[in-house]
Scaffold this motif. Structure first.
Motif: not given
Lengths: 262, 324
Positions: B209, B280, B283-284, B286-287, B290-291, B294, B321
């Motif tokens: 991450s 995009e 954003k992708k 970052k996603k 983020d996975t 998590q 973050k």
């Protein structure tokens, strides 16, 4: 052990080292790792002279060869420009070889030896940077520096396995080889490496002002005599091994030049 | 500022981190003036000391003894430092953390020997730990990291590489050393295998991450924030996740190719950065980061009850973050 068997044993150790350090990409861009024949000969000297030798000693000798190969790789880095792919990968090759020797000793496992040998690498690295310091030192200091650079890890190996009696001879021979290399390099390229420049400067301690070439010639000659004396006064050495050492002395051999520094 | 925020997250470890800082100074002490200067130079440049923090936090799940743990923590930080000194030679970097690099202050060869010296010191330190498994973990990690860097050089300029190549690369480049920091802390402190594996996975996910965010920030931060031109990764030929995610956009690809060829103008660099930032891809990416984050948090949740869990969680969130 006859000359052919000795060559086979050195070859076998070299093959082991190269097998351990094999990496496809590194091989493609940086070539075969440099494992110096003379280093291996003196590393194996007790075995070649008929001392009892174990599998563990074979393994540890392989890791010592790997250490020299790792450090030698970093001697190949250009002081100013290391931006080519080959140079970038040579930096990594040295690090990779270091990691591999640590991994091999971890697998034995011999933690005490890792501590000992890494202490040796600390000493060698300190001595390699000494040539970049502006301090002018006497020639004796530079000879000590070269002794550490060329022989520290082998000295540690010999001490660890109680082959202490071979140490002075091995050190004299490896320093002699290095100085003979520097002399040949100077004669062929007319360029002084850092260590030769440092040795030349140390002449300030003496009344005679000799050229770098002359200083190196004198040192090679002095060390050759010392080595021959050591060989003849070493009753533990077999006659065949004595002959071999003499035949390998720099005046009798002509090695291919590879860049060396430190 | 950011470093201070991070330090607040592990304020409970303050005194132990100070012990490690002092030990680093001792470890880098050398009889060579050059190596002393170069090492002091590195120490002064500071750093987040994130690897030692992970060692100490993970060790809190076992028998915590700072005298033992400092050996592991110092070794890992030294290995990290040594690799930075050598990386600066590879990347031809003049500055790091706002200071001249060892290679720029002296030369490439001095940087090589400095790195070798620091690396050997790291091994001297870790050998105070008489635990073969710890050495197996660390030596394997070191080899893998090198292999990762070799792959990174091989993959340079390869715009059509697979996204899996990117993940394989950042795993070895960043995630492995963080995972090993957690793993070694746990193993040396004698936690049970399940906890040690969980902490290792936590470190791996946090590392993944972290690196993705790092790669995003290289494109979204300003030149001033970065202390180097934004998009430097791409300019050096390193293809990162956001770039892989926009490479097929016909309006952006020609600019990426120019950046890789080294023919991009300043206006075009700004145009490229603007287009990537507006796409995009950020954003992708970052996603995806983020996975991983998590997953790291799930590993923390599954660890036994311990006050340290909050710190592990907070650090993961901070790293995943962070804005800069």
């Amino acid at each position: 052990m006859n000359a052919a068997n000795i060559d086979n044993k050195i070859q076998e150790l070299q093959t082991n080292i190269l097998m351990q350090l094999h990496h496809r990409t590194l091989l493609k861009y940086t070539g075969q790792p440099i494992v110096e024949n003379e280093t291996l000969f003196y590393l194996l000297l007790p075995f070649l002279n008929g001392e009892k030798w174990t599998n563990e000693q074979d393994e540890v000798a392989t890791t010592i060869g790997m250490i020299y190969t790792a450090l030698h790789a970093h001697d190949q880095i250009d002081e100013v420009d290391a931006t080519s792919k080959g140079q970038q990968l040579t930096v990594l090759a040295g690090d990779f070889y270091s990691g591999m020797y640590y991994q091999m000793l971890s697998k034995i496992p011999n933690i005490a030896l890792i501590r000992l040998l890494s202490g040796g690498v600390v000493d060698i690295s300190e001595k390699k940077t000494a040539v970049y310091e502006p301090t002018i030192r006497p020639i004796a200091d530079w000879l000590h520096t070269l002794t550490v650079i060329e022989s520290k890890s082998i000295e540690q190996f010999m001490k660890h396995y109680h082959f202490d009696q071979y140490i002075p001879l091995m050190q004299q021979a490896l320093v002699l080889n290095r100085l003979a290399y520097e002399l040949r390099n100077l004669q062929q390229t007319h360029m002084q490496t850092r260590i030769v420049a440092a040795i030349e400067k140390s002449e300030q301690f003496t009344s005679t002002k000799r050229s770098a070439e002359r200083i190196l010639e004198d040192l090679v000659s002095e060390l050759s005599s010392t080595l021959i004396r050591s060989i003849s006064t070493s009753p533990f050495l077999q006659d065949e091994v004595k002959t071999l050492i003499i035949s390998r002395m720099p005046t009798h051999t002509c090695e291919q030049l590879t860049t060396r520094e430190g | 500022m950011e470093k201070m925020k991070l330090k607040l997250l592990y304020s409970d470890l303050k005194s132990d981190i100070e012990v490690i800082e002092k030990e680093l100074e001792t470890a880098l002490n050398s009889s060579s003036h050059f190596l002393n200067d170069a090492s002091l130079h590195l120490l002064k440049a500071g750093g987040k000391r994130i690897r030692p923090v992970f060692v100490l936090l993970s060790a809190k799940f076992g028998h915590y003894d700072i005298e033992q743990m400092k050996k592991v923590a110092v070794s890992l930080e030294l290995i990290h430092m040594a690799s930075l000194v050598h990386d600066d030679v590879i990347d031809d970097s003049e500055m790091r953390r706002g200071r001249p690099t060892v290679k720029s202050q002296w030369n490439n060869r001095v940087a090589m020997y400095t790195g070798d010296f620091i690396f050997a010191r790291a091994l001297q330190y870790i050998t105070d730990i008489d635990n073969p498994k710890a050495h197996e973990i660390l030596s394997k990690t070191m080899v893998e990291i090198c292999v990762g860097e070799v792959i990174q050089i091989e993959d340079k300029m390869q715009l059509d590489q697979n996204i899996r190549d990117y993940f394989r690369r950042i795993k070895r480049k960043t995630a492995l050393l963080i995972a090993s920091s957690c793993h070694l802390g746990a193993v040396v402190a004698g936690t049970d295998d399940q906890i040690a594996s969980r902490l290792k996975r936590y470190g791996y996910y946090v590392g993944m991450s972290f690196q993705i965010i790092d790669d995003i920030l290289d494109l979204t931060s300003t030149d001033k924030q970065l202390g180097k031109p934004a998009g430097s990764d791409l300019l050096q030929g390193n293809i990162t996740l956001p770039v892989l995610l926009v490479r097929d956009d016909p309006a952006i690809r020609p600019l990426i190719e120019k950046a890789l060829e080294g023919t991009i103008t300043e206006d075009e660099r700004q145009e490229l950065l603007g287009k990537i930032r507006g796409s995009e891809a950020i954003k992708k990416a970052k996603k995806i980061s983020d996975t991983y984050l998590q997953k790291a948090l799930r590993e923390v949740d599954a660890l036994p009850q311990n006050s340290i869990k909050k710190s592990l969680r907070d650090i993961a969130l901070y790293m995943g973050k962070r804005k800069f």
